[in-house]
Design a protein around this motif. Structure first.
Motif, PDB file in Angstrom:
ATOM      1  N   SER A  47       2.723   2.104  13.802  1.00 44.48           N
ATOM      2  CA  SER A  47       2.133   3.420  13.539  1.00 44.48           C
ATOM      3  C   SER A  47       2.947   4.210  12.518  1.00 44.48           C
ATOM      4  N   MET A  48       4.271   4.107  12.583  1.00 44.53           N
ATOM      5  CA  MET A  48       5.101   4.866  11.651  1.00 44.53           C
ATOM      6  C   MET A  48       5.040   4.282  10.236  1.00 44.53           C
ATOM      7  N   SER A  49       4.888   2.970  10.135  1.00 39.33           N
ATOM      8  CA  SER A  49       4.835   2.334   8.812  1.00 39.33           C
ATOM      9  C   SER A  49       3.627   2.770   8.005  1.00 39.33           C
ATOM     10  N   ILE A  61       2.816   5.793   7.727  1.00 40.16           N
ATOM     11  CA  ILE A  61       3.165   7.105   7.180  1.00 40.16           C
ATOM     12  C   ILE A  61       4.199   6.980   6.064  1.00 40.16           C
ATOM     13  N   ALA A  62       5.223   6.178   6.293  1.00 44.26           N
ATOM     14  CA  ALA A  62       6.306   5.997   5.320  1.00 44.26           C
ATOM     15  C   ALA A  62       7.042   4.710   5.658  1.00 44.26           C
ATOM     16  N   PRO A  63       7.865   4.172   4.743  1.00 39.90           N
ATOM     17  CA  PRO A  63       8.668   2.998   5.078  1.00 39.90           C
ATOM     18  C   PRO A  63       9.459   3.234   6.360  1.00 39.90           C
ATOM     19  N   THR A  64       9.438   2.265   7.246  1.00 37.66           N
ATOM     20  CA  THR A  64      10.016   2.445   8.577  1.00 37.66           C
ATOM     21  C   THR A  64      10.940   1.291   8.924  1.00 37.66           C
ATOM     22  N   ILE A  65      12.088   1.630   9.497  1.00 38.58           N
ATOM     23  CA  ILE A  65      13.080   0.633   9.903  1.00 38.58           C
ATOM     24  C   ILE A  65      13.383   0.834  11.382  1.00 38.58           C
ATOM     25  N   PHE A  66      13.419  -0.270  12.118  1.00 41.71           N
ATOM     26  CA  PHE A  66      13.774  -0.239  13.537  1.00 41.71           C
ATOM     27  C   PHE A  66      15.251  -0.591  13.696  1.00 41.71           C
ATOM     28  N   LEU A  67      16.007   0.334  14.301  1.00 40.64           N
ATOM     29  CA  LEU A  67      17.422   0.106  14.589  1.00 40.64           C
ATOM     30  C   LEU A  67      17.681   0.482  16.040  1.00 40.64           C
ATOM     31  N   THR A  68      18.100  -0.458  16.835  1.00 40.41           N
ATOM     32  CA  THR A  68      18.306  -0.198  18.250  1.00 40.41           C
ATOM     33  C   THR A  68      19.678   0.395  18.516  1.00 40.41           C
ATOM     34  N   TRP A  69      19.752   1.177  19.601  1.00 41.46           N
ATOM     35  CA  TRP A  69      21.044   1.700  20.067  1.00 41.46           C
ATOM     36  C   TRP A  69      21.685   0.719  21.057  1.00 41.46           C
ATOM     37  N   ASP A  70      20.961  -0.324  21.444  1.00 46.77           N
ATOM     38  CA  ASP A  70      21.430  -1.271  22.457  1.00 46.77           C
ATOM     39  C   ASP A  70      22.507  -2.169  21.853  1.00 46.77           C
ATOM     40  N   GLU A  71      23.727  -1.999  22.292  1.00 44.00           N
ATOM     41  CA  GLU A  71      24.851  -2.741  21.717  1.00 44.00           C
ATOM     42  C   GLU A  71      24.875  -4.208  22.128  1.00 44.00           C
ATOM     43  N   THR A  72      24.050  -4.597  23.089  1.00 48.18           N
ATOM     44  CA  THR A  72      23.934  -6.022  23.390  1.00 48.18           C
ATOM     45  C   THR A  72      23.126  -6.731  22.306  1.00 48.18           C
ATOM     46  N   VAL A  73      22.434  -5.952  21.476  1.00 46.56           N
ATOM     47  CA  VAL A  73      21.648  -6.495  20.367  1.00 46.56           C
ATOM     48  C   VAL A  73      22.318  -6.211  19.032  1.00 46.56           C
ATOM     49  N   LEU A  74      22.812  -4.992  18.859  1.00 46.71           N
ATOM     50  CA  LEU A  74      23.379  -4.559  17.577  1.00 46.71           C
ATOM     51  C   LEU A  74      24.541  -3.618  17.849  1.00 46.71           C
ATOM     52  N   THR A  75      25.736  -3.980  17.400  1.00 48.60           N
ATOM     53  CA  THR A  75      26.900  -3.126  17.632  1.00 48.60           C
ATOM     54  C   THR A  75      26.827  -1.877  16.767  1.00 48.60           C
ATOM     55  N   PHE A  99       6.534  16.304   8.544  1.00 47.00           N
ATOM     56  CA  PHE A  99       7.826  16.292   7.864  1.00 47.00           C
ATOM     57  C   PHE A  99       7.727  15.717   6.447  1.00 47.00           C
ATOM     58  N   ASP A 100       6.588  15.106   6.129  1.00 48.82           N
ATOM     59  CA  ASP A 100       6.407  14.438   4.836  1.00 48.82           C
ATOM     60  C   ASP A 100       7.605  13.534   4.540  1.00 48.82           C
ATOM     61  N   PRO A 101       7.923  12.596   5.454  1.00 45.76           N
ATOM     62  CA  PRO A 101       9.134  11.781   5.283  1.00 45.76           C
ATOM     63  C   PRO A 101       8.971  10.723   4.195  1.00 45.76           C
ATOM     64  N   ASP A 102      10.086  10.332   3.590  1.00 50.12           N
ATOM     65  CA  ASP A 102      10.064   9.177   2.696  1.00 50.12           C
ATOM     66  C   ASP A 102      10.743   7.968   3.339  1.00 50.12           C
ATOM     67  N   LEU A 103      11.347   8.148   4.536  1.00 51.24           N
ATOM     68  CA  LEU A 103      11.913   7.040   5.295  1.00 51.24           C
ATOM     69  C   LEU A 103      11.963   7.446   6.765  1.00 51.24           C
ATOM     70  N   ILE A 104      11.566   6.520   7.639  1.00 51.58           N
ATOM     71  CA  ILE A 104      11.562   6.766   9.083  1.00 51.58           C
ATOM     72  C   ILE A 104      12.425   5.709   9.754  1.00 51.58           C
ATOM     73  N   ILE A 105      13.285   6.140  10.680  1.00 51.14           N
ATOM     74  CA  ILE A 105      14.108   5.209  11.446  1.00 51.14           C
ATOM     75  C   ILE A 105      13.759   5.392  12.918  1.00 51.14           C
ATOM     76  N   SER A 145       0.855  -1.185   0.000  1.00 52.77           N
ATOM     77  CA  SER A 145       0.000   0.000   0.000  1.00 52.77           C
ATOM     78  C   SER A 145       0.887   1.229   0.000  1.00 52.77           C
ATOM     79  N   ARG A 146       0.780   2.045  -1.032  1.00 53.16           N
ATOM     80  CA  ARG A 146       1.663   3.193  -1.181  1.00 53.16           C
ATOM     81  C   ARG A 146       1.103   4.402  -0.461  1.00 53.16           C
ATOM     82  N   ARG A 147       1.945   5.356  -0.167  1.00 48.88           N
ATOM     83  CA  ARG A 147       1.538   6.536   0.590  1.00 48.88           C
ATOM     84  C   ARG A 147       0.574   7.413  -0.177  1.00 48.88           C
ATOM     85  N   ASP A 148       0.614   7.413  -1.513  1.00 51.74           N
ATOM     86  CA  ASP A 148      -0.306   8.257  -2.263  1.00 51.74           C
ATOM     87  C   ASP A 148      -1.596   7.527  -2.594  1.00 51.74           C
ATOM     88  N   GLY A 149      -1.769   6.307  -2.091  1.00 49.07           N
ATOM     89  CA  GLY A 149      -3.017   5.589  -2.274  1.00 49.07           C
ATOM     90  C   GLY A 149      -2.962   4.497  -3.310  1.00 49.07           C
TER      91      GLY A 149
END
Length: 663
Positions: free
Chosen positions: A471-473, A475-489, A456-462, A317-321
């Motif tokens: 909820s963010m997906s 609005i626009a393509p959304t990627i989850f990236l954690t700051w927790d280094e026990t999960v992702l350096t 912000f009319d974003p085209d990518l959300i992190i 489903s695209r943002r412009d419908g």
């Protein structure tokens, strides 16, 4: 027992004597003793007390609510309520530490007529009150001892816990016995917000709310605006608009019906206010956002895979419908080509057995969690505008060249790749962060809620919170990236971002730069002889100090990345337990203080908050304090753990330690 639910603010000597008499003659059982941290982003909301409950919170300012009574807490607060009392605690800035004791007073037997009669007059086990204790440090000690003994599970330890609980109640009653105990006053702003939240659909007279607290309407407005950054009227308008947005997307109600149901005078007022705040009419908003609800109907993405590459999530489903299968179709020819491709694919698959019937498994969440990234370009030969990237959470379709990126918490990783996001969530102002010299073109995100992100009319959300993905997906393509280094350096996260943004070369350079910064810092520390000394990461105040561990954040940077040595007490009591923080009392704080101290303050360029330590004789006797071996790192800088911010932290930490050593 008859339960009384009203909050008490006055305790007469006669009442306290009666309550003490009841305590000494009642059978009281401890149910549980708990200890937890409460964070601003994860407040305690509407916790229904399962029994009589004593709560002690400390460590910062907070809004606290017992049923309908709201309090403003400063640093320390002790609260009591009976079974069924609703408790909410919302920290304003820093995390709070809290203790909770659940207890039950048995109904007195029939032959204790005097006790039954007194309980009809005043029941100390169900009274609600909140106040600031006169001896907060002593209470912290009592509650810590309760936690320690309760966790040991033996009868003798639980007997000791009960004794400590009675000591704490005695301390509380001594405070209440004072002529002017420090009761926490009801908070007019928090109470006004609660009233508006519950009655926004009705006509509101703000003077009526002010009259509840015996203040003027103007004073309520000033207090509200100072706290919330907006007037009560603006808050009410946003509340009504939020309700209207929900109705526009989730119902087919008419504009008049939505206006009436959300508290607007008429549909014209709804249209005018909606246009003013969102720069879009309610009707256009419904058309634009309504298509997102298709994700909850026939194409709800809950069906099983047909095969691993073919039909899973084929329809997007695209943002412009428009519904797109191979990127955004820009012409009839591309639509026809896509349709033919789909027909061929379906006919081919109809004669072959499916290769998979289950959902794909997510990547393991660990530092070495197979962080290779597969990038699949959709229809590149036909000039498509999107591609699919494989993230730890699965496939995400992203723009080929994102231009308007909004990001939470790890903006510095993007800056190192040469990408300037349009929106960044920070604590406070950009000028207090490492991003200050790159602030041009960046707008601060205040709440990271959908209505703000849409502006912000974003085209990518992190995002850095997995709960925000859904909820963010929309609005626009959304990627989850954690700051927790026990999960992702940090290195793996930068590599992943390099793939997402087609900046693999820049990602490699950023990682090399980061490693060079660490190597340079270690050389400087070694030359200054600092590896022969112990170092403490310290924060808080004399009433509530904390020391850093090595799980993540500044403690991990100091001890694991830079390799500095902690005092034995921190290694024993914090490292071995896997804690991020340790919370020693002031009496034992010297054991946790190394030969050098890195103090994490509240902000700015001065050691704000450390003055509270200076008036204490125990603190003044610490060797590092005597020698002046204290350096400073602002909390606003210490909060961010991306490579850009971390390199700024390394410079600040190393410079401060060397300056202290040369001192």
């Amino acid at each position: 027992m008859r339960e009384e639910t009203g909050a008490m603010q006055i305790f007469t000597p006669e009442m306290l004597e009666t309550m003490a008499y009841i305590w000494t003659r009642s059978s009281v059982s401890l149910i549980d003793v708990r200890h937890q941290s409460i964070y601003p982003e994860q407040p305690l909301r509407q916790y229904k007390m399962p029994s009589s409950t004593l709560v002690y919170a400390y460590g910062g300012t907070a809004h606290v609510q017992l049923n309908d009574t709201a309090f403003a807490m400063e640093r320390f607060g002790l609260f009591h309520g009976g079974k069924g009392t609703l408790l909410s605690i919302t920290p304003e800035e820093a995390a709070l530490r809290s203790y909770m004791v659940l207890f039950k007073a048995e109904t007195p037997p029939f032959f204790k007529k005097d006790l039954q009669r007194l309980l009809e007059q005043v029941n100390p086990f169900v009274l609600q009150f909140g106040y600031a204790p006169s001896n907060p440090v002593w209470l912290v000690y009592l509650f810590e001892q309760m936690i320690d003994n309760w966790s040991r599970t033996t009868a003798m330890n639980h007997f000791h816990t009960k004794n400590l609980f009675f000591q704490s109640m005695h301390e509380i009653y001594k405070d209440l016995e004072q002529e002017q105990p420090s009761f926490l006053q009801p908070d007019p702003v928090l109470s006004a917000k609660r009233y508006l939240d519950e009655h926004y659909m009705q006509p509101i007279l703000f003077q009526d709310i002010a009259d509840m607290f015996a203040i003027s309407g103007g004073q309520l407005t000033r207090l509200f605006k100072k706290r919330e950054g907006k007037s009560p009227q603006e808050y009410l308008t946003m509340k009504r608009l939020g309700a209207a947005r929900y109705q526009l997307i989730n119902t087919n109600a008419t504009m008049r019906e939505i206006a009436d149901g959300c508290g607007f005078v008429d549909e014209n007022t709804l249209f005018r206010m909606f246009k003013r705040y969102y720069n879009i009419s309610p009707g256009d908003y419904r058309k634009k956002l309504g298509v997102m609800m298709q994700g909850y109907t026939i194409d709800n993405h809950s069906q099983r895979l047909y095969n691993k590459k073919g039909l899973d999530h084929l329809v997007k489903s695209r943002r412009d419908g428009e519904l797109s299968m191979f990127g955004q179709a820009r012409s009839k020819e591309m639509i026809v080509a896509a349709a033919m491709s789909l027909m061929l694919l379906l006919s081919a698959c109809s004669t072959a057995a499916p290769t998979s019937t289950g959902s794909s498994s997510p990547a393991p969440a660990s530092t070495q969690a197979q962080m290779t990234v597969d990038v699949e370009t959709n229809g590149a030969e036909q000039g498509a505008q999107t591609r699919v990237v494989q993230t730890p959470q699965g496939e995400v379709e992203v723009p080929m060249n994102p231009k308007r990126v909004v990001v939470a918490s790890i903006a510095g990783d993007l800056l190192e790749l040469g990408i300037t996001p349009v929106g960044v969530q920070v604590n406070g102002s950009l000028k207090d962060t490492a991003y200050a010299d790159r602030a041009t073109g960046i707008t601060v995100i205040n709440s990271f809620e959908p209505e703000e992100i849409m502006t912000f009319d974003p085209d990518l959300i992190i995002v850095d919170n997995e709960k925000k993905l859904d909820s963010m997906s929309k609005i626009a393509p959304t990627i989850f990236l954690t700051w927790d280094e026990t999960v992702l350096t940090k290195e793996d996260r930068v590599k992943l971002l390099g793939e997402i943004f087609n900046k693999q070369k820049e990602a490699g350079q950023a990682i090399e730069k980061y490693h060079n910064k660490i190597a340079e810092a270690k050389t400087r520390l070694e030359e200054a002889g600092l590896y022969d000394s112990t170092v403490t990461v310290l924060g808080g105040t004399i009433q509530n100090p904390w020391v850093g561990g090595n799980v993540y954040g500044i403690g991990k940077l100091v001890y694991d990345t830079l390799g500095l040595t902690p005092p034995p007490a921190i290694e024993k009591d914090v490292f071995t337990l896997g804690e991020q923080w340790g919370f020693p009392s002031i009496e034992v704080l010297p054991d946790y203080c190394g030969e050098y101290i890195i103090y994490i303050g509240d902000g700015g360029d001065t050691i704000h908050g450390i003055d509270d330590f200076g008036s204490n004789e125990i603190w003044e006797a610490v060797p590092a304090v005597i020698r002046g071996n204290i350096s400073y790192l602002p909390y606003t800088l210490a909060w961010y753990w991306d490579v850009y911010s971390t390199m700024a932290q390394i410079d600040r930490i190393v410079d401060g330690l060397i300056e202290s050593a040369q001192g």
